[in-house]
Scaffold this active site. Sequence first.
Site, PDB file in Angstrom:
ATOM      1  N   LYS A   1       0.194   4.361  -0.458  1.00  0.00           N
ATOM      2  CA  LYS A   1      -0.605   5.468   0.121  1.00  0.00           C
ATOM      3  C   LYS A   1      -0.498   6.762  -0.836  1.00  0.00           C
ATOM      4  CE  LYS A   1      -0.014   3.585   4.697  1.00  0.00           C
ATOM      5  NZ  LYS A   1      -0.195   3.917   6.192  1.00  0.00           N
TER       6      LYS A   1
ATOM      7  N   HIS B   1      -9.522   1.060   4.686  1.00  0.00           N
ATOM      8  CA  HIS B   1      -8.298   1.221   5.617  1.00  0.00           C
ATOM      9  C   HIS B   1      -8.421   2.149   6.519  1.00  0.00           C
ATOM     10  CE1 HIS B   1      -4.213   2.624   6.359  1.00  0.00           C
ATOM     11  NE2 HIS B   1      -3.891   1.294   5.715  1.00  0.00           N
TER      12      HIS B   1
ATOM     13  N   ASN C   1       0.876  -1.200  -0.041  1.00  0.00           N
ATOM     14  CA  ASN C   1      -0.079   0.003   0.098  1.00  0.00           C
ATOM     15  C   ASN C   1       0.878   1.173  -0.138  1.00  0.00           C
ATOM     16  OD1 ASN C   1      -1.840   1.833   0.519  1.00  0.00           O
ATOM     17  ND2 ASN C   1      -2.181   1.376   2.540  1.00  0.00           N
TER      18      ASN C   1
ATOM     19  N   GLY D   1       2.203   2.398  10.516  1.00  0.00           N
ATOM     20  CA  GLY D   1       3.186   3.638  10.508  1.00  0.00           C
ATOM     21  C   GLY D   1       3.750   4.087  11.587  1.00  0.00           C
TER      22      GLY D   1
ATOM     23  N   GLU E   1      -7.123   4.626   7.488  1.00  0.00           N
ATOM     24  CA  GLU E   1      -6.953   6.145   7.267  1.00  0.00           C
ATOM     25  C   GLU E   1      -8.201   6.574   6.399  1.00  0.00           C
ATOM     26  OE1 GLU E   1      -3.067   5.647   5.207  1.00  0.00           O
ATOM     27  OE2 GLU E   1      -2.192   5.293   7.112  1.00  0.00           O
TER      28      GLU E   1
ATOM     29  N   GLU F   1      -5.499  -4.745  10.687  1.00  0.00           N
ATOM     30  CA  GLU F   1      -4.393  -3.617  10.897  1.00  0.00           C
ATOM     31  C   GLU F   1      -4.664  -2.994  12.153  1.00  0.00           C
ATOM     32  OE1 GLU F   1      -2.362  -2.554   6.872  1.00  0.00           O
ATOM     33  OE2 GLU F   1      -4.142  -1.455   7.104  1.00  0.00           O
TER      34      GLU F   1
ATOM     35  N   SER G   1       3.309  -1.871  10.412  1.00  0.00           N
ATOM     36  CA  SER G   1       4.886  -1.728  10.591  1.00  0.00           C
ATOM     37  C   SER G   1       5.450  -3.188  10.068  1.00  0.00           C
ATOM     38  CB  SER G   1       5.104  -1.174  12.041  1.00  0.00           C
ATOM     39  OG  SER G   1       4.506   0.118  12.171  1.00  0.00           O
TER      40      SER G   1
HETATM   41  C1  PEP Z   1      -0.850   0.382   5.906  1.00  0.00           C
HETATM   42  O1  PEP Z   1      -0.939   1.426   5.375  1.00  0.00           O
HETATM   43  O2  PEP Z   1      -1.798  -0.422   5.619  1.00  0.00           O
HETATM   44  C2  PEP Z   1       0.330  -0.190   6.578  1.00  0.00           C
HETATM   45  C3  PEP Z   1       0.365  -1.130   7.441  1.00  0.00           C
HETATM   46  O3  PEP Z   1       1.383   0.849   6.902  1.00  0.00           O
HETATM   47  P1  PEP Z   1       2.754   0.410   7.552  1.00  0.00           P
HETATM   48  O4  PEP Z   1       3.249  -0.820   7.138  1.00  0.00           O
HETATM   49  O5  PEP Z   1       3.481   1.604   7.257  1.00  0.00           O
HETATM   50  O6  PEP Z   1       2.701   0.402   9.226  1.00  0.00           O
END
Ligand code: PEP
Length: 246
Positions: free
Chosen positions: A10, A90, A8, A165, A92, A159, A204
């Site tokens: 983003k 997601h 992803n 992040g 976000e 998640e 992460s």
């Molecule tokens: C994500 O955006 O779905 C995500 C898991 O980001 P990160 O790996 O940076 O935590």
Amino acid sequence: MKGLVIANWKMNASLEAVRVFAEKWQHLPALTNVDTVICPPGPYLQAVKSAMAVELGAQDASAHVAGAYTGEVSAEMLRELGCQWAIVGHSERRAYHGESSRAVAEKAMAVMSAGLCPVVCVGETLVDRDQGRHEEVVAEQLKASIAGVSPEPLVVAYEPVWAIGTGVTATAEQADGMHGVIRACLNQVYGSESFGIRVIYGGSVKPENAGELFVCENIDGALVGGASLEAESFWKIAQAANAGSQ
Ligand code: PEP
């Protein structure tokens, strides 16, 4: 079950970054036991598709088929561009665009109707976890986000919001435990039809922690943000998933 790793990106990258990624990617060995998907920002979908041998996904899709929805992109348009996958719900988007689980289910249905596989994201906040409500919160969010959605093709991404992040990863035990809860929920909703649904972890994930996650029984792959922006780092995560699903 075959592994699945989804990048992803983003709202990151550029046409030059796509070129650099593809140049590195093509020198890395192909992996046969893992599906590898890249979800770039919409304007770079075609550049990614023509530059490298990966499956293509979108970071979101409209719940609508067509019409006066300024700024939205339909699942059918994404299919035309070569997408086989679309992330929906997601955290976000839930947080910054007020998407409810009902809206996420509608998006998942629209994605499926266009012939793409929805990747439905769920996850608890740190407050939910600190209050010991994380399993209940995720189970409720999941059930509402797949209400009316058929089990095939479907992927669920767990998640935890506190791990996205932040550099803080759920421990393999925490992730595997929640994936077990998600599996039980899917089983309640779909019965034996749930057995083919892949449940992937995001938050992460990096080359350094991917191996310990993918050996867990209930973890079928990963949704990767930051560590997917660089080809070798994403490939190492895919390689760990490839090894974990042998
Ligand atoms: C994500 O955006 O779905 C995500 C898991 O980001 P990160 O790996 O940076 O935590």
